[in-house]
Design a protein around this motif. Structure first.
Motif, mmCIF file in Angstrom:
data_model
loop_
_atom_site.group_PDB
_atom_site.id
_atom_site.type_symbol
_atom_site.label_atom_id
_atom_site.label_comp_id
_atom_site.label_asym_id
_atom_site.label_seq_id
_atom_site.Cartn_x
_atom_site.Cartn_y
_atom_site.Cartn_z
ATOM 1 N N TYR A 91 19.814 13.318 -50.533
ATOM 2 C CA TYR A 91 18.627 12.685 -51.103
ATOM 3 C C TYR A 91 18.979 11.325 -51.688
ATOM 4 C CZ TYR A 91 16.482 17.318 -50.904
ATOM 5 O OH TYR A 91 15.977 18.529 -50.479
ATOM 6 N N CYS A 93 17.849 8.252 -54.224
ATOM 7 C CA CYS A 93 17.085 8.157 -55.463
ATOM 8 C C CYS A 93 17.197 6.733 -56.000
ATOM 9 C CB CYS A 93 17.568 9.166 -56.489
ATOM 10 S SG CYS A 93 19.343 9.188 -56.725
ATOM 11 N N SER A 109 12.439 7.902 -58.809
ATOM 12 C CA SER A 109 11.943 8.101 -57.452
ATOM 13 C C SER A 109 12.987 8.796 -56.598
ATOM 14 C CB SER A 109 11.584 6.759 -56.809
ATOM 15 O OG SER A 109 10.589 6.103 -57.538
ATOM 16 N N TRP A 110 12.491 9.677 -55.715
ATOM 17 C CA TRP A 110 13.357 10.414 -54.811
ATOM 18 C C TRP A 110 12.809 10.333 -53.388
ATOM 19 C CZ3 TRP A 110 17.874 12.892 -56.237
ATOM 20 C CH2 TRP A 110 18.106 13.009 -57.611
#
Length: 120
Positions: A91, A93, A109-110
């Motif tokens: 992920y 970020c 935010s991801w």
């Protein structure tokens, strides 16, 4: 809300390399990469501040390199000498939040995540 779009995941043999990319929809601060496997908590891989300060998990030091292009609002993760235990969803970020002592506590935010599988 900043949008993050990841790319570059896939299947690779042990010892191989992959490069992940993550493009942000606007200028952002500290960016990073985390990874997660089923049944486990998301764990830090690497972070990079806008000026260029980096931080790596011990498990990836010397094998992974985080970099960014601020003009393109993009962060990269070059992964070399990949091992089966690197298999995870990765992920991206952005916009780290910090405690009063300067420790990253969360990201604003991801991305949606990209699968990396290391297998022969």
């Amino acid at each position: 809300q900043v949008q993050l779009v990841e790319s570059g995941g896939g299947l690779v043999q042990p010892g191989g390399s992959l490069r992940l990319s993550c493009a942000a929809s606007q200028s952002v601060g500290t960016m990073g990469w985390y990874r997660q496997t089923p049944g486990k908590q998301r764990e830090l891989v690497a972070t990079m501040s806008r000026p260029g300060t980096t931080n790596y998990a011990d498990s990836v030091k010397g094998r992974f390199t985080i970099s960014r292009d601020n003009a393109k609002n993009t962060v990269y993760l070059q992964m070399n000498s990949l091992k089966p235990e690197d298999t995870a969803v990765y992920y991206c970020c952005a916009n780290a939040r910090f405690s009063s002592s300067g420790t990253i506590t969360d990201f604003g935010s991801w991305g949606q995540g990209t699968q990396v599988t290391v297998s022969s």
